[in-house]
Design an enzyme around this catalytic site. Structure first.
Site, PDB file in Angstrom:
ATOM      1  CB  SER A  80      -0.954  -0.034   1.189  1.00 36.15           C
ATOM      2  OG  SER A  80      -1.990   0.905   1.036  1.00 36.15           O
ATOM      3  CG  ASP A 110      -6.398  -2.388  -4.315  1.00 37.16           C
ATOM      4  OD1 ASP A 110      -7.181  -1.759  -3.581  1.00 37.16           O
ATOM      5  OD2 ASP A 110      -5.182  -2.493  -4.067  1.00 37.16           O
ATOM      6  CG  HIS A 113      -5.545  -2.403  -0.453  1.00 34.12           C
ATOM      7  ND1 HIS A 113      -4.854  -1.693  -1.408  1.00 34.12           N
ATOM      8  CD2 HIS A 113      -5.041  -1.998   0.744  1.00 34.12           C
ATOM      9  CE1 HIS A 113      -3.981  -0.896  -0.821  1.00 34.12           C
ATOM     10  NE2 HIS A 113      -4.080  -1.065   0.489  1.00 34.12           N
TER      11      HIS A 113
END
Length: 346
Positions: free
Chosen positions: A205, A289, A321
């Protein structure tokens, strides 16, 4: 009558015991370096229950008899491997480019590995997250089978160090967090048992964005990198992330609709400096995602492949994600282990 509470001190949990009548703090036994949680009193008002997760322990139950100071372990979780020889996570500090003290946790390989050890810098996401001295899970394979030291930094922008520190990477200050990792590489070079010529970076991330930035601006200082669902351009990320998240993320990264901010973010975007990425990389992404759109990974992968930089792409069509399904998690882990053996360990 007693009051028990926890403090987060540089990421390490500290247990405190307060006499509710006198207001004085009572000494408590030294606990393993780790993360403590789940405080609960027994009905007898003398036994305090809690859990500890640490480098050696994925999370087990303990109790403290506050009248005797005796600590008793109640459970022993299965770990599939013997963790008795694992080292505790070590809190380390280094000075960054502006003199600020940055800290993180170093996990050293077991003594069976001799000579200078390669280093995997694992950068947390958030960016308002914090790496703490938890159990490493599957990453213990890198540590205990490949002999790779693992370092978890808490660069500026991390939580746990005060509000001012958390804001130090906002907007136009973004590059400061990149420079914290550059300073960390300098520090690694001063350690007699760590090899500054064999460094890899990994992160997911926002940590993935950090990986891309380090791979771009400090390519000559690393061997390889692993970008997991990371934004490759904060402008295109802000434009394409789900609408419900956009305004909150603009507070952190800056508003891409402002011309000056947009120019700055475009200038520092790894995607717009991709020719500087020279070292091998794995890109990991989930097709579905909603937070960091797969287009962020698609575009950096395509550009790296086009220019001839060694790049592997692990994209799951049934993930969002980060990978949640075990088969996908296993595939990702095996790919990353093979990648590190090929490009870092040799």
């Amino acid at each position: 009558m007693w009051i028990a509470y926890l403090s987060n001190e540089d990421g390490i949990s500290k247990l405190h015991l307060l006499d509710a009548v006198t207001g004085k703090e009572q000494p408590v036994p030294v606990l393993p370096v780790g993360v403590v949680g789940g405080l609960v009193w027994h009905r007898n008002n003398r036994d305090l229950g809690f859990s500890i997760s640490s480098a050696k322990d994925p999370g087990d139950c303990y109790s403290l008899d506050v009248t005797t100071g005796n600590v008793e372990r109640w459970t022993a979780s299965e770990t599939a491997v013997n963790t008795s020889g694992f080292h505790e996570a070590e809190l380390v500090r280094w000075k960054s480019f502006d003199g600020k003290s940055i800290s993180g946790f170093l996990y050293r390989p077991p003594a069976k590995f001799t000579g200078k050890r390669s280093v995997l810098i694992d950068i947390h996401g958030g960016p308002e997250g914090q790496s703490r001295p938890d159990f490493l899970g599957s990453e213990n394979y890198y540590l205990n089978e490949l002999g790779i030291a693992i370092l978890l930094p808490n660069v500026r922008g991390s939580t746990g160090y005060g509000k001012d520190f958390t804001k130090l990477d906002n907007g136009f200050l973004r590059e400061g967090s990149y420079k914290d990792i550059n300073a960390l590489i300098d520090w690694i070079g001063t350690q007699p048992d760590l090899d500054a010529d064999r460094i890899a970076v990994i992160g997911g991330s926002y940590g993935g964005h950090m990986v891309l930035a380090i791979s771009t601006f400090y390519s000559d200082r690393i061997r390889c990198s692993i970008d997991i669902v990371g934004p490759s351009n904060l402008v295109t990320f802000l434009e394409n992330t789900e609408a419900y998240r956009r305004d909150l993320r603009r507070v952190e990264y800056g508003d891409e609709r402002d011309p000056k901010m947009r120019e700055f973010l475009e200038r520092i975007a790894p995607m717009n400096n991709v020719e500087k990425i020279k070292k091998p990389m794995i890109v990991v992404a989930g097709k579905n995602d909603p937070r960091v759109p797969v287009s962020e990974s698609d575009q950096i992968y395509a550009a790296l492949k086009k220019q001839g930089t060694p790049v592997w792409y692990v994209k799951a069509n049934d993930e969002g994600h980060g990978f949640q399904k075990k088969a996908n998690q296993d595939f990702e882990f095996y790919a990353e282990a093979e990648f590190l053996q090929q490009y870092l360990s040799k």
